[in-house]
Motif scaffolding. Structure first.
Motif, PDB file in Angstrom:
ATOM      1  N   GLN A 119       0.761  -1.314   0.227  1.00 42.10           N
ATOM      2  CA  GLN A 119       0.120   0.250   0.216  1.00 42.10           C
ATOM      3  C   GLN A 119       0.935   1.289  -0.114  1.00 42.10           C
ATOM      4  N   SER A 120       0.517   2.214  -0.803  1.00 40.51           N
ATOM      5  CA  SER A 120       1.244   3.731  -0.817  1.00 40.51           C
ATOM      6  C   SER A 120      -0.004   4.448  -1.043  1.00 40.51           C
ATOM      7  N   PHE A 121       0.264   5.758  -1.258  1.00 40.94           N
ATOM      8  CA  PHE A 121      -0.528   6.620  -1.155  1.00 40.94           C
ATOM      9  C   PHE A 121      -0.585   7.617  -2.424  1.00 40.94           C
ATOM     10  N   LEU A 162       9.404   3.082   0.394  1.00 43.14           N
ATOM     11  CA  LEU A 162       8.575   1.633   0.234  1.00 43.14           C
ATOM     12  C   LEU A 162       8.373   1.550  -1.314  1.00 43.14           C
ATOM     13  N   GLU A 163       8.168   2.613  -2.007  1.00 43.88           N
ATOM     14  CA  GLU A 163       7.800   2.398  -3.513  1.00 43.88           C
ATOM     15  C   GLU A 163       9.425   2.062  -4.398  1.00 43.88           C
ATOM     16  N   GLN A 164      10.239   2.547  -3.659  1.00 41.87           N
ATOM     17  CA  GLN A 164      11.542   2.048  -4.466  1.00 41.87           C
ATOM     18  C   GLN A 164      12.140   0.668  -4.052  1.00 41.87           C
ATOM     19  N   ALA A 165      11.853   0.463  -2.702  1.00 39.61           N
ATOM     20  CA  ALA A 165      12.422  -0.938  -2.180  1.00 39.61           C
ATOM     21  C   ALA A 165      11.343  -2.033  -3.135  1.00 39.61           C
ATOM     22  N   VAL A 166       9.858  -1.784  -2.921  1.00 38.48           N
ATOM     23  CA  VAL A 166       9.249  -2.865  -3.629  1.00 38.48           C
ATOM     24  C   VAL A 166       9.523  -3.019  -5.086  1.00 38.48           C
ATOM     25  N   THR A 167       9.590  -2.040  -5.682  1.00 40.48           N
ATOM     26  CA  THR A 167       9.762  -2.025  -7.365  1.00 40.48           C
ATOM     27  C   THR A 167      11.046  -2.605  -7.794  1.00 40.48           C
ATOM     28  N   THR A 168      12.255  -2.489  -6.867  1.00 41.69           N
ATOM     29  CA  THR A 168      13.475  -2.798  -7.204  1.00 41.69           C
ATOM     30  C   THR A 168      13.866  -4.344  -6.611  1.00 41.69           C
ATOM     31  N   ALA A 169      13.092  -4.863  -5.752  1.00 40.67           N
ATOM     32  CA  ALA A 169      13.499  -6.023  -5.259  1.00 40.67           C
ATOM     33  C   ALA A 169      13.425  -6.996  -6.147  1.00 40.67           C
ATOM     34  N   GLU A 172       8.459  -9.820  -7.981  1.00 34.23           N
ATOM     35  CA  GLU A 172       7.250  -9.013  -8.755  1.00 34.23           C
ATOM     36  C   GLU A 172       6.649  -8.237  -7.806  1.00 34.23           C
ATOM     37  N   GLY A 173       6.923  -7.030  -7.695  1.00 33.30           N
ATOM     38  CA  GLY A 173       6.471  -6.022  -6.891  1.00 33.30           C
ATOM     39  C   GLY A 173       5.652  -5.097  -7.486  1.00 33.30           C
ATOM     40  N   VAL A 174       4.314  -4.883  -6.780  1.00 33.10           N
ATOM     41  CA  VAL A 174       3.164  -4.114  -7.237  1.00 33.10           C
ATOM     42  C   VAL A 174       3.098  -3.157  -5.868  1.00 33.10           C
ATOM     43  N   VAL A 175       2.874  -1.778  -6.498  1.00 35.21           N
ATOM     44  CA  VAL A 175       2.511  -0.766  -5.184  1.00 35.21           C
ATOM     45  C   VAL A 175       1.191  -0.274  -5.878  1.00 35.21           C
ATOM     46  N   LEU A 176       0.158   0.059  -4.862  1.00 32.77           N
ATOM     47  CA  LEU A 176      -0.903   0.353  -5.171  1.00 32.77           C
ATOM     48  C   LEU A 176      -1.099   1.742  -4.315  1.00 32.77           C
ATOM     49  N   ARG A 177      -1.099   2.922  -5.040  1.00 34.79           N
ATOM     50  CA  ARG A 177      -1.191   4.003  -4.542  1.00 34.79           C
ATOM     51  C   ARG A 177      -2.599   4.389  -4.235  1.00 34.79           C
ATOM     52  N   TYR A 178      -3.202   4.199  -3.088  1.00 36.10           N
ATOM     53  CA  TYR A 178      -4.659   4.584  -2.575  1.00 36.10           C
ATOM     54  C   TYR A 178      -5.086   5.813  -2.515  1.00 36.10           C
ATOM     55  N   GLY A 179      -6.134   6.568  -2.959  1.00 37.87           N
ATOM     56  CA  GLY A 179      -6.533   7.836  -2.679  1.00 37.87           C
ATOM     57  C   GLY A 179      -6.820   7.963  -1.264  1.00 37.87           C
ATOM     58  N   LEU A 180      -7.632   9.116  -0.764  1.00 39.02           N
ATOM     59  CA  LEU A 180      -8.188   9.124   0.593  1.00 39.02           C
ATOM     60  C   LEU A 180      -9.199   8.176   0.789  1.00 39.02           C
ATOM     61  N   LEU A 181      -9.001   7.251   1.798  1.00 41.92           N
ATOM     62  CA  LEU A 181      -9.813   6.100   1.713  1.00 41.92           C
ATOM     63  C   LEU A 181     -11.069   6.536   2.541  1.00 41.92           C
ATOM     64  N   TYR A 182     -12.380   6.096   2.122  1.00 40.33           N
ATOM     65  CA  TYR A 182     -13.319   5.990   2.923  1.00 40.33           C
ATOM     66  C   TYR A 182     -14.355   4.641   2.793  1.00 40.33           C
ATOM     67  N   GLY A 183     -15.326   4.850   3.829  1.00 44.82           N
ATOM     68  CA  GLY A 183     -16.084   3.493   4.011  1.00 44.82           C
ATOM     69  C   GLY A 183     -16.020   2.887   5.412  1.00 44.82           C
ATOM     70  N   PRO A 184     -16.426   2.211   5.593  1.00 44.74           N
ATOM     71  CA  PRO A 184     -16.520   1.445   7.044  1.00 44.74           C
ATOM     72  C   PRO A 184     -15.038   1.547   7.642  1.00 44.74           C
ATOM     73  N   VAL A 185     -14.948   2.113   8.599  1.00 40.02           N
ATOM     74  CA  VAL A 185     -13.914   2.309   9.607  1.00 40.02           C
ATOM     75  C   VAL A 185     -13.044   3.556   9.103  1.00 40.02           C
ATOM     76  N   ALA A 229       3.549  -6.212 -12.612  1.00 38.68           N
ATOM     77  CA  ALA A 229       4.198  -5.533 -11.583  1.00 38.68           C
ATOM     78  C   ALA A 229       4.155  -4.207 -11.870  1.00 38.68           C
ATOM     79  N   GLY A 230       4.400  -3.143 -10.940  1.00 42.64           N
ATOM     80  CA  GLY A 230       4.646  -1.839 -11.313  1.00 42.64           C
ATOM     81  C   GLY A 230       3.535  -1.032 -10.460  1.00 42.64           C
ATOM     82  N   VAL A 231       3.460   0.610 -10.493  1.00 42.24           N
ATOM     83  CA  VAL A 231       2.902   1.326  -9.772  1.00 42.24           C
ATOM     84  C   VAL A 231       1.495   1.659 -10.020  1.00 42.24           C
ATOM     85  N   TYR A 232       0.512   1.735  -9.366  1.00 43.34           N
ATOM     86  CA  TYR A 232      -0.758   2.136  -9.950  1.00 43.34           C
ATOM     87  C   TYR A 232      -1.720   3.021  -9.161  1.00 43.34           C
ATOM     88  N   ASN A 233      -2.207   3.890  -9.719  1.00 42.64           N
ATOM     89  CA  ASN A 233      -3.058   4.676  -8.840  1.00 42.64           C
ATOM     90  C   ASN A 233      -4.303   4.183  -8.739  1.00 42.64           C
TER      91      ASN A 233
END
Ligand SMILES: NC(=O)c1ccc[n+]([C@@H]2O[C@H](COP(=O)([O-])OP(=O)(O)OC[C@H]3O[C@@H](n4cnc5c(N)ncnc54)[C@H](OP(=O)(O)O)[C@@H]3O)[C@@H](O)[C@H]2O)c1
Length: 317
Positions: A119-121, A162-169, A172-185, A229-233
């Motif tokens: 998880q990233s942001f 985090l993003e550098q470590a995961v994508t260069t390890a 198969e590294g995937v980074v998910l950049r979440y927006g402002l989270l909403y919903g239960p909790v 593998a890669g970074v996704y918004n």
């Protein structure tokens, strides 16, 4: 697939375990608390009690679980809402994004785990626009903010790490950049602040936010088990000025319309970070995730999500 889920009891983790189980995965799920073990059993996972900052314990737990994939959803956001001292608020989360990531990656490599999802942001890390053009959301190709507010520097450094470590390890590294989270909790703290009228709109409230429902955050993590593998918004389709978002969230929560405060008055209370997030942040584009992750948001706009998907604790609505 056997999936090791670090951070299974959080706002995203609790929604993710059932989605993984429904997709046919065996889930080994972590918490630090014996008291939450039953919650994890009831969600359909095999619980493990683990402190992710203890490298030896992480290595042992991962080796024992023999997973095909590790999903990192560790944060420490409970009870944290002080935007003025942002880096202090995020200090433990930043440790989980640096030391915690290192521990999980080392364990993954020692156990021959092929895939790693973290998880990233998306939002403030990819920059602020001086002219604040809401029509131009940032993409994964945009650089991180070269000059973040002083009290956000450590947090940005942790995200970068985090993003550098995961994508260069060497896996198969995937980074998910979440927006402002909403919903239960996830939105409970915002709702509490709005109901107490302690979350005003600062200045023109023209900073643009991208939102993600926790079920869509979880859905993206399921998709990430098999995507390139890669970074996704991972955000919805509807970046919008914060003033619209806060007014709609207050209405959905049965709170009064948020008040407005001028920047000069907000600065001593919310700090440069709070002012910047309210007035200068930019929205984020999700085209890559829609195209390559094999993910479609169930809640394409927060306008609908606020009305029907908040699941506010203790609310009958
Ligand atoms: N607006 C937003 O974008 C946003 C997003 C998320 C959360 N929030 C707010 O923050 C509050 C809490 O968020 P949250 O429910 O996701 O909880 P959290 O406190 O951020 O914890 C997330 C997960 O990380 C785990 N964790 C934390 N430190 C750990 C460590 N050292 N070792 C192993 N696991 C560790 C927790 O497990 P255990 O505690 O079970 O050990 C939990 O599963 C929410 O009420 C919400 O209002 C806001």
């Amino acid at each position: 697939m056997r999936v090791f889920l670090a951070g299974a009891t959080g706002a995203v983790g609790r929604r993710l375990v059932p989605q993984l189980v429904r997709a046919g995965h065996h889930v080994v799920a972590t918490t630090r608390s014996e008291a939450k073990v039953d919650v994890l059993w009831n969600l359909g996972a095999e619980p493990v009690v683990l402190d992710a900052l203890d490298a030896a314990a992480v290595g042992e737990a991962v080796a024992k679980a023999e997973p095909d994939a590790i999903v990192h959803q560790l944060t420490a956001l409970t009870g944290q809402s002080d935007l003025k001292h942002f880096d202090r608020t995020f200090a433990e989360t930043n440790r989980l994004r640096t030391v915690g990531t290192d521990n999980l990656l080392a364990a993954a490599q020692a156990a021959g785990v092929r895939r790693f999802v973290a998880q990233s942001f998306a939002g403030w890390p990819t920059g602020r626009s001086p002219s604040n053009r809401p029509g131009e959301p940032t993409t994964e190709a945009d650089p991180f903010d070269p000059a973040p507010p002083k009290h956000q520097r450590e947090s940005l450094a942790a995200i970068r790490y985090l993003e550098q470590a995961v994508t260069t390890a060497p896996l198969e590294g995937v980074v998910l950049r979440y927006g402002l989270l909403y919903g239960p909790v996830a939105s409970d703290d915002w709702v509490r602040l709005l109901r107490k009228r302690r979350l005003p709109i600062v200045g023109d409230g023209g900073g643009v936010w991208s939102m993600t429902h926790v079920d869509d955050a979880a859905g993206a993590a399921v998709a990430a088990l098999t995507a390139p593998a890669g970074v996704y918004n991972v955000v919805d389709d509807d970046p919008a000025p914060v003033r619209e978002i806060l007014i709609a969230l207050a209405a959905a929560a049965g709170a009064r319309r948020p008040s407005r405060v001028p920047v000069w008055l907000a600065r001593p209370l919310a700090g440069e970070v709070g002012v910047s997030m309210m007035t200068r942040s930019r929205g984020v584009a999700n085209a890559k995730a829609r195209r390559e992750l094999g993910w479609t948001p169930q809640w394409p706009t927060w306008r609908e999500g606020f009305r029907h998907g908040l699941g506010i604790a203790g609310d009958a609505r």
